[in-house]
Structures are given as structure tokens and as C-alpha cells.
Design an enzyme around this catalytic site. Structure first.
Site, PDB file in Angstrom:
ATOM      1  N   GLY A  10       0.993  -1.450  -0.038  1.00  0.00           N
ATOM      2  CA  GLY A  10       0.396   0.044   0.054  1.00  0.00           C
ATOM      3  C   GLY A  10       0.813   1.056  -0.066  1.00  0.00           C
ATOM      4  O   GLY A  10       2.289   1.367   0.099  1.00  0.00           O
ATOM      5  N   ASP A  34      -3.543 -12.474   3.880  1.00  0.00           N
ATOM      6  CA  ASP A  34      -4.329 -11.524   4.082  1.00  0.00           C
ATOM      7  C   ASP A  34      -4.955 -11.523   6.055  1.00  0.00           C
ATOM      8  O   ASP A  34      -4.756 -12.974   6.795  1.00  0.00           O
ATOM      9  CB  ASP A  34      -5.772 -11.976   4.066  1.00  0.00           C
ATOM     10  CG  ASP A  34      -7.421 -12.480   4.119  1.00  0.00           C
ATOM     11  OD1 ASP A  34      -7.263 -11.641   4.173  1.00  0.00           O
ATOM     12  OD2 ASP A  34      -8.207 -11.616   3.014  1.00  0.00           O
ATOM     13  N   VAL A  35      -4.753 -10.424   6.812  1.00  0.00           N
ATOM     14  CA  VAL A  35      -5.513 -10.327   8.131  1.00  0.00           C
ATOM     15  C   VAL A  35      -6.594 -11.156   8.549  1.00  0.00           C
ATOM     16  O   VAL A  35      -6.681 -10.905   9.874  1.00  0.00           O
ATOM     17  CB  VAL A  35      -4.743  -8.464   8.669  1.00  0.00           C
ATOM     18  CG1 VAL A  35      -3.499  -8.825   8.015  1.00  0.00           C
ATOM     19  CG2 VAL A  35      -6.024  -7.940   8.258  1.00  0.00           C
ATOM     20  N   ALA A  58      -5.464  -2.625   5.152  1.00  0.00           N
ATOM     21  CA  ALA A  58      -7.166  -2.025   5.780  1.00  0.00           C
ATOM     22  C   ALA A  58      -7.006  -2.277   4.365  1.00  0.00           C
ATOM     23  O   ALA A  58      -6.859  -2.093   3.649  1.00  0.00           O
ATOM     24  CB  ALA A  58      -6.635  -1.031   6.563  1.00  0.00           C
ATOM     25  N   THR A  60      -9.445   0.854   2.963  1.00  0.00           N
ATOM     26  CA  THR A  60      -8.976   1.962   2.881  1.00  0.00           C
ATOM     27  C   THR A  60     -10.289   2.455   2.042  1.00  0.00           C
ATOM     28  O   THR A  60     -10.478   4.051   1.594  1.00  0.00           O
ATOM     29  CB  THR A  60      -8.283   2.528   2.295  1.00  0.00           C
ATOM     30  OG1 THR A  60      -7.388   2.120   1.912  1.00  0.00           O
ATOM     31  CG2 THR A  60      -6.809   1.724   3.221  1.00  0.00           C
ATOM     32  N   TYR A 123     -16.387   2.998   7.104  1.00  0.00           N
ATOM     33  CA  TYR A 123     -15.000   3.249   7.736  1.00  0.00           C
ATOM     34  C   TYR A 123     -13.849   3.852   8.776  1.00  0.00           C
ATOM     35  O   TYR A 123     -13.472   2.726   9.773  1.00  0.00           O
ATOM     36  CB  TYR A 123     -14.369   4.246   6.393  1.00  0.00           C
ATOM     37  CG  TYR A 123     -12.567   4.075   6.389  1.00  0.00           C
ATOM     38  CD1 TYR A 123     -12.145   2.900   6.135  1.00  0.00           C
ATOM     39  CD2 TYR A 123     -12.291   5.648   7.022  1.00  0.00           C
ATOM     40  CE1 TYR A 123     -10.435   3.996   6.314  1.00  0.00           C
ATOM     41  CE2 TYR A 123     -11.169   5.593   7.206  1.00  0.00           C
ATOM     42  CZ  TYR A 123     -10.157   5.242   6.800  1.00  0.00           C
ATOM     43  OH  TYR A 123      -8.575   4.887   6.651  1.00  0.00           O
ATOM     44  N   LYS A 127     -12.529   1.197  11.970  1.00  0.00           N
ATOM     45  CA  LYS A 127     -10.670   1.438  12.091  1.00  0.00           C
ATOM     46  C   LYS A 127     -10.518   1.772  13.412  1.00  0.00           C
ATOM     47  O   LYS A 127      -9.395   1.525  14.176  1.00  0.00           O
ATOM     48  CB  LYS A 127     -10.270   2.930  11.549  1.00  0.00           C
ATOM     49  CG  LYS A 127     -10.150   2.601  10.385  1.00  0.00           C
ATOM     50  CD  LYS A 127      -9.450   1.536   9.917  1.00  0.00           C
ATOM     51  CE  LYS A 127      -7.324   1.838  10.090  1.00  0.00           C
ATOM     52  NZ  LYS A 127      -6.402   1.209   9.773  1.00  0.00           N
TER      53      LYS A 127
HETATM   54  N1  LIG Z   1      -4.632   6.993   3.098  1.00  0.00           N
HETATM   55  C1  LIG Z   1      -4.709   7.987   4.111  1.00  0.00           C
HETATM   56  O1  LIG Z   1      -5.472   9.110   3.614  1.00  0.00           O
HETATM   57  C2  LIG Z   1      -5.018   7.564   5.198  1.00  0.00           C
HETATM   58  C3  LIG Z   1      -5.304   8.289   6.486  1.00  0.00           C
HETATM   59  C4  LIG Z   1      -6.029   7.800   7.327  1.00  0.00           C
HETATM   60  C5  LIG Z   1      -4.649   6.630   8.269  1.00  0.00           C
HETATM   61  N2  LIG Z   1      -4.617   5.436   7.214  1.00  0.00           N
HETATM   62  C6  LIG Z   1      -4.722   4.551   7.264  1.00  0.00           C
HETATM   63  O2  LIG Z   1      -3.158   4.161   6.666  1.00  0.00           O
HETATM   64  C7  LIG Z   1      -2.942   2.943   6.446  1.00  0.00           C
HETATM   65  C8  LIG Z   1      -2.491   2.662   5.211  1.00  0.00           C
HETATM   66  O3  LIG Z   1      -3.429   2.922   4.834  1.00  0.00           O
HETATM   67  P1  LIG Z   1      -2.852   3.137   2.738  1.00  0.00           P
HETATM   68  O4  LIG Z   1      -3.082   4.861   2.767  1.00  0.00           O
HETATM   69  O5  LIG Z   1      -1.651   2.762   2.487  1.00  0.00           O
HETATM   70  O6  LIG Z   1      -3.451   2.381   2.246  1.00  0.00           O
HETATM   71  P2  LIG Z   1      -3.592   1.439   0.994  1.00  0.00           P
HETATM   72  O7  LIG Z   1      -2.394   2.032  -0.429  1.00  0.00           O
HETATM   73  O8  LIG Z   1      -5.285   1.133   0.184  1.00  0.00           O
HETATM   74  O9  LIG Z   1      -2.946   0.447   1.554  1.00  0.00           O
HETATM   75  C9  LIG Z   1      -3.306  -0.573   2.074  1.00  0.00           C
HETATM   76  C10 LIG Z   1      -3.036  -2.024   1.668  1.00  0.00           C
HETATM   77  O10 LIG Z   1      -4.287  -2.554   2.766  1.00  0.00           O
HETATM   78  C11 LIG Z   1      -3.850  -4.233   2.229  1.00  0.00           C
HETATM   79  N3  LIG Z   1      -5.168  -5.001   2.162  1.00  0.00           N
HETATM   80  C12 LIG Z   1      -6.247  -5.202   2.158  1.00  0.00           C
HETATM   81  N4  LIG Z   1      -7.110  -5.124   2.903  1.00  0.00           N
HETATM   82  C13 LIG Z   1      -6.540  -6.608   3.695  1.00  0.00           C
HETATM   83  C14 LIG Z   1      -6.080  -8.001   4.020  1.00  0.00           C
HETATM   84  N5  LIG Z   1      -7.452  -8.366   4.491  1.00  0.00           N
HETATM   85  N6  LIG Z   1      -5.101  -8.216   4.452  1.00  0.00           N
HETATM   86  C15 LIG Z   1      -3.851  -7.927   4.385  1.00  0.00           C
HETATM   87  N7  LIG Z   1      -3.864  -6.873   4.052  1.00  0.00           N
HETATM   88  C16 LIG Z   1      -5.261  -5.923   3.393  1.00  0.00           C
HETATM   89  C17 LIG Z   1      -4.389  -3.570   0.332  1.00  0.00           C
HETATM   90  O11 LIG Z   1      -3.698  -4.420  -0.375  1.00  0.00           O
HETATM   91  P3  LIG Z   1      -5.560  -5.036  -1.314  1.00  0.00           P
HETATM   92  O12 LIG Z   1      -4.883  -3.105  -2.672  1.00  0.00           O
HETATM   93  O13 LIG Z   1      -4.509  -5.426  -2.435  1.00  0.00           O
HETATM   94  O14 LIG Z   1      -6.560  -4.548  -0.944  1.00  0.00           O
HETATM   95  C18 LIG Z   1      -3.168  -2.230   0.466  1.00  0.00           C
HETATM   96  O15 LIG Z   1      -2.002  -2.926   0.392  1.00  0.00           O
HETATM   97  C19 LIG Z   1      -4.576   2.134   6.910  1.00  0.00           C
HETATM   98  O16 LIG Z   1      -4.736   1.601   8.433  1.00  0.00           O
HETATM   99  C20 LIG Z   1      -5.548   3.588   7.227  1.00  0.00           C
HETATM  100  O17 LIG Z   1      -6.444   3.329   7.579  1.00  0.00           O
HETATM  101  C21 LIG Z   1      -4.679   6.051   5.709  1.00  0.00           C
END
Ligand SMILES: NC(=O)c1ccc[n+]([C@@H]2O[C@H](COP(=O)([O-])OP(=O)(O)OC[C@H]3O[C@@H](n4cnc5c(N)ncnc54)[C@H](OP(=O)(O)O)[C@@H]3O)[C@@H](O)[C@H]2O)c1
Length: 281
Positions: A10, A34-35, A58, A60, A123, A127
Site C-alpha cells: 500500500g 490476508d489479515v 486495511a 481503505t 470506515y 478503524k
Molecule cells: N490514505 C490516507 O489518507 C489515510 C489516512 C488516515 C489513515 N490511513 C491508514 O493508513 C494505513 C495505510 O493506508 P494506505 O493509505 O497505505 O492505504 P492503501 O494504499 O489502501 O494500503 C492498504 C493496504 O492494505 C491491503 N489490504 C487490504 N485488505 C487486506 C487484508 N484483508 N489483509 C492484508 N492486507 C490488506 C491493501 O491491499 P489491496 O489494495 O490489494 O487490497 C493495501 O495494499 C491504513 O490503516 C489506513 O486506514 C490512511
């Protein structure tokens, strides 16, 4: 340090892998782990016995979560239960990534780690449930917001630049205010929290806050694109109207970092500039 990173493919996960380049990293993307699969989680953790787990995996897709509540809670809440269970079994420090969307945005002054969450969306609720599953005994809960970065195909800044390059207008909500956060800066601080085995809730964002309009206009300006293409609208005027409600105000005070004497991230503008360059502008 042996560290397991979930969601390693991600936007944040990939930066975490880079920030931990000097460590013994087990980078587990979604297809590797897969968590929601408890046996798989226990298997990988018991086999590799990491010193630390950074749980960045997550679901997301904020709007899609509204239509599949079970999936949101299975991944974001129960998945975190599985990770927490496994971490405790091997005595690993756990870091759980969480979000500004745990707040409803009615406070109108920066939210501290001790403010009461009240999520508006599925969401956000899932979280927050993940936070409850992670606990804080040997866990750092890192809440971040408005993540921008060079990895991934989506992302707000990339989307705005692409829309403007294809002629615009770029319709951006004027009624959302938060802290843009560069994934790279975030990953560096997370690694420090992990190395020093901090526990408890930490708000970790770039300093300064912005509306989506300010963020979009600044990115276009620095990319050398006409900022006049940005059209400020209310969230309710976006088409399609987003399925999930977002907090209008989700500025996070990084109080725990500050009061612990830990370094704060730079101002978001400082971290946006290299990102705009990296996006090839
Ligand atoms: N992006 C933001 O603005 C933001 C803001 C606040 C907090 N966060 C938090 O930061 C963290 C990282 O977010 P990010 O921006 O990097 O999001 P992201 O790019 O969507 O990365 C999340 C990763 O988790 C993977 N995933 C989904 N379902 C899963 C499962 N069942 N088991 C294992 N992996 C799984 C996804 O894989 P697939 O794509 O292949 O499904 C993706 O690679 C998350 O906890 C998110 O809630 C993000």
C-alpha cells in the site's frame, strides 16, 4: 530489528518498507498475508517471530465500506484482533495505523489523542474498532490523515494533477479541513516509535492544516499548472455525491509526540514540494 509489515504493497506500506531498509524486514502484501485469515496470521508470526509488527493493511475504500459493513469490520477490526493476538504470543511490539476519520469534525479546534472519537462513517467505525482490538498495552496506535505520497495509483494530489492536465475543471470540496501528510515523513516517525517501543495513541501528521482547495491549488501551482482550474464546491455538490460522510474538520494536534519531546513532522507545504517533483511535474 526483525519487523513484519502488513499491507506492505500500500501507499504507506511501501514507504514503511523503505524506512525500515536497515532492518530485517518481512514485507507482507495483501496477497502474501490476508489479515482476516487467523491461521495465516498466527502461522507467519509464530514462524518468523518478529520483534515488531507494523500493521498498515486495511480496507481503505472509504465510500465502498458503506456498502459492505461486514468486510470493513472483518479486515479493519477482526484483522487487527488477529494481528494483536499473534503479536502478544511472541512479545512483539505492535503499531496500528489509524485515521482522523475516527472523529466527527464538530470540535473546530485540533483534536488531541485524548479527545473522544465519534466516527461518521463505516470506515471510521471499523478503524476505531481496530484501535480497540489493538489496545495500548504494547501497542502504538498511530492516527494519521490525508496521506499523500509517491506510491499507489490513487491519492488526492495525483488525482488533482491528472484531472487538471486533462483540462479540468478540478472540483474540490471547500468544506473539509485537515492535515495533509506525506507518507514518507510518516514512515520515518513510525519507525522511530517502533525502535523505541512507544505505546499509546499518537497523532502523526505533517504540521499545518489546509482545506482540500488549498492543498489542490498549492499542488497545481507547484506543478506549473493553472490554479484557476480548481473549482471550490461543497462536498454535497460533488458528483457523484460521496457515499460516506467525512468530518468537515479533522485537524490532529500531534500532542503526544510534542509532549514526549519527539520530533514533529515538517509543515505539509515543505513535504508537498518533493512529492510534486517526484510525480514528474
Ligand atoms: N490514505 C490516507 O489518507 C489515510 C489516512 C488516515 C489513515 N490511513 C491508514 O493508513 C494505513 C495505510 O493506508 P494506505 O493509505 O497505505 O492505504 P492503501 O494504499 O489502501 O494500503 C492498504 C493496504 O492494505 C491491503 N489490504 C487490504 N485488505 C487486506 C487484508 N484483508 N489483509 C492484508 N492486507 C490488506 C491493501 O491491499 P489491496 O489494495 O490489494 O487490497 C493495501 O495494499 C491504513 O490503516 C489506513 O486506514 C490512511
Amino acid at each position: 530489528m526483525r519487523v513484519l509489515i502488513t499491507g506492505a504493497g500500500g501507499q504507506v506500506g511501501r514507504e514503511l518498507v523503505e524506512a525500515c531498509a536497515d532492518d530485517d524486514v518481512l514485507a507482507a502484501g495483501h496477497s502474501d498475508l490476508d489479515v482476516t485469515d487467523r491461521d495465516a496470521v498466527l502461522g507467519i508470526v509464530m514462524t518468523h517471530r518478529p520483534d515488531a509488527i507494523i500493521h498498515a493493511g486495511a480496507w481503505t475504500a472509504v465510500d465502498a465500506c458503506e456498502h459492505d459493513i461486514d468486510r470493513a469490520f472483518a479486515v479493519n477490526a477482526l484483522g487487527t484482533r488477529n494481528i494483536g493476538d499473534a503479536a502478544r504470543r511472541v512479545g512483539a511490539h505492535l503499531t496500528y495505523l489509524s485515521t482522523d476519520y475516527v472523529f466527527d469534525g464538530t470540535k473546530r479546534s485540533p483534536y488531541t489523542e485524548w479527545d473522544r472519537p465519534a466516527p461518521l462513517s463505516v470506515y471510521g467505525r471499523s478503524k476505531l474498532a481496530g484501535e480497540q482490538e489493538a489496545g495500548t498495552d504494547s501497542t502504538a496506535i498511530v492516527r494519521t490523515s490525508w496521506v499523500i505520497g509517491r506510491f499507489g495509483t490513487g491519492g488526492f494530489v495525483r488525482g488533482v494533477i491528472a484531472a487538471a492536465r486533462s483540462g479540468g475543471p478540478v472540483r474540490v470540496p471547500s468544506d473539509q479541513r485537515g492535515c495533509p501528510t506525506n507518507a514518507r515523513d510518516l514512515a520515518v516517525v513510525i519507525r522511530r516509535l517502533v525502535v523505541e517501543r512507544h505505546c499509546g495513541i499518537f497523532h502523526v501528521t505533517n504540521q499545518g492544516d489546509a482545506s482540500r482547495v488549498e492543498l489542490a491549488s498549492t499542488a497545481l501551482d507547484w506543478a506549473g499548472i493553472d490554479t484557476g482550474l480548481v473549482e471550490a464546491v461543497l462536498t454535497s455538490e460533488l458528483r457523484p455525491v460521496p457515499d460516506a460522510a467525512r468530518p468537515e474538520y479533522s485537524v490532529l494536534d500531534n500532542a503526544a509526540l510534542r509532549l514526549s519531546g519527539l520530533p514533529l513532522l515538517p509543515d505539509w507545504r515543505e513535504s508537498l514540494a518533493p512529492l510534486v517533483r517526484a510525480l514528474g511535474s
